[in-house]
Design an enzyme around this catalytic site. Structure first.
Site, short mmCIF file in Angstrom:
data_model
loop_
_atom_site.label_atom_id
_atom_site.label_comp_id
_atom_site.label_asym_id
_atom_site.label_seq_id
_atom_site.Cartn_x
_atom_site.Cartn_y
_atom_site.Cartn_z
N LYS A 67 0.82 -1.21 0.00
CA LYS A 67 0.00 0.00 0.00
C LYS A 67 0.86 1.27 0.00
O LYS A 67 0.58 2.22 -0.70
CB LYS A 67 -0.85 -0.04 1.29
CG LYS A 67 -2.10 0.74 1.30
CD LYS A 67 -3.01 0.33 2.47
CE LYS A 67 -2.42 0.58 3.83
NZ LYS A 67 -3.36 0.37 4.95
N LYS A 68 1.92 1.28 0.85
CA LYS A 68 2.67 2.53 1.08
C LYS A 68 4.12 2.48 0.62
O LYS A 68 4.83 3.48 0.74
CB LYS A 68 2.65 2.88 2.57
CG LYS A 68 1.27 3.14 3.13
CD LYS A 68 1.34 3.55 4.60
CE LYS A 68 -0.02 3.80 5.20
NZ LYS A 68 0.01 3.95 6.65
N1 CTP Z 1 -7.55 7.29 13.71
C1 CTP Z 1 -8.31 8.22 14.43
N2 CTP Z 1 -7.74 9.40 14.84
C2 CTP Z 1 -6.45 9.66 14.55
C3 CTP Z 1 -5.66 8.72 13.82
C4 CTP Z 1 -6.26 7.54 13.42
O1 CTP Z 1 -9.50 8.00 14.70
N3 CTP Z 1 -5.95 10.82 14.93
C5 CTP Z 1 -8.19 6.05 13.25
C6 CTP Z 1 -8.21 5.95 11.73
O2 CTP Z 1 -9.27 6.72 11.18
C7 CTP Z 1 -8.40 4.45 11.55
C8 CTP Z 1 -7.64 3.86 12.77
O3 CTP Z 1 -7.45 4.94 13.68
O4 CTP Z 1 -9.77 4.11 11.64
C9 CTP Z 1 -6.30 3.27 12.35
O5 CTP Z 1 -5.63 4.28 11.64
P1 CTP Z 1 -4.17 4.20 11.09
O6 CTP Z 1 -4.17 4.54 9.64
O7 CTP Z 1 -3.51 2.94 11.48
O8 CTP Z 1 -3.49 5.41 11.93
P2 CTP Z 1 -2.93 6.81 11.47
O9 CTP Z 1 -2.38 7.49 12.69
O10 CTP Z 1 -3.96 7.57 10.67
O11 CTP Z 1 -1.71 6.36 10.54
P3 CTP Z 1 -1.05 7.04 9.24
O12 CTP Z 1 -0.61 8.41 9.63
O13 CTP Z 1 0.10 6.12 8.92
O14 CTP Z 1 -2.12 7.03 8.18
#
Ligand code: CTP
Length: 131
Positions: free
Chosen positions: A44-45
């Site tokens: 994905k990334k």
């Molecule tokens: N999530 C959330 N609030 C945040 C960060 C994440 O509610 N501030 C939620 C996302 O919407 C998702 C879950 O946590 O439903 C897992 O998110 P993930 O993508 O693993 O975390 P992120 O911190 O958003 O990671 P990245 O920056 O790598 O996208």
């Protein structure tokens, strides 16, 4: 028994992750979390998570709001996972708003507001900037 399911990488576990998991759990009687595998993240990334799969799974399974975990091996298999775990509700953060409406014929789909000002990406950027 109302089962809630959610998905994510949950790398460098932070308060936004905990908040959404607790709120997801409060929508039902049990919460099942699909944790994306290292291989899926790479696909994905183009990079692996900082915390390896086994550790991300261990952290999630140690939380009192999480009743079960499994490895999410493909983004395309959400429908199968929903059926397999007999989920009544799919919860995702509102960064995914509308993107999972196609599963409304299988279960309820709820998008919860993300916790402001925190993400794994921002944490990693902050650490890099400070070092
Ligand atoms: N999530 C959330 N609030 C945040 C960060 C994440 O509610 N501030 C939620 C996302 O919407 C998702 C879950 O946590 O439903 C897992 O998110 P993930 O993508 O693993 O975390 P992120 O911190 O958003 O990671 P990245 O920056 O790598 O996208």
């Amino acid at each position: 028994m109302r089962t809630v399911i959610t998905f994510g990488t949950f790398d460098v576990f932070h308060i936004g992750h905990l908040n959404i998991l607790k709120r997801a759990r409060s929508l039902g009687d049990r919460l099942i979390v699909g944790v994306s595998t290292d291989a899926l993240n790479y696909k994905k990334k183009g990079r692996y998570p900082i915390y390896k799969e086994e550790d991300r799974l261990a952290i999630l399974s140690g939380l009192s709001c999480v009743n079960g975990i499994f490895r999410e091996e493909s983004l395309e298999w959400k429908g199968q996972y929903i059926r397999e775990h007999k989920a009544d509700v799919l919860v995702m953060g509102d960064d995914w708003s509308g993107k999972f409406d196609c599963y409304r014929d299988l279960c309820e789909v709820v998008y919860l507001k993300r916790t402001a000002d925190i993400s794994t990406t921002e944490i990693l950027a902050g650490i890099r900037a400070a070092s």
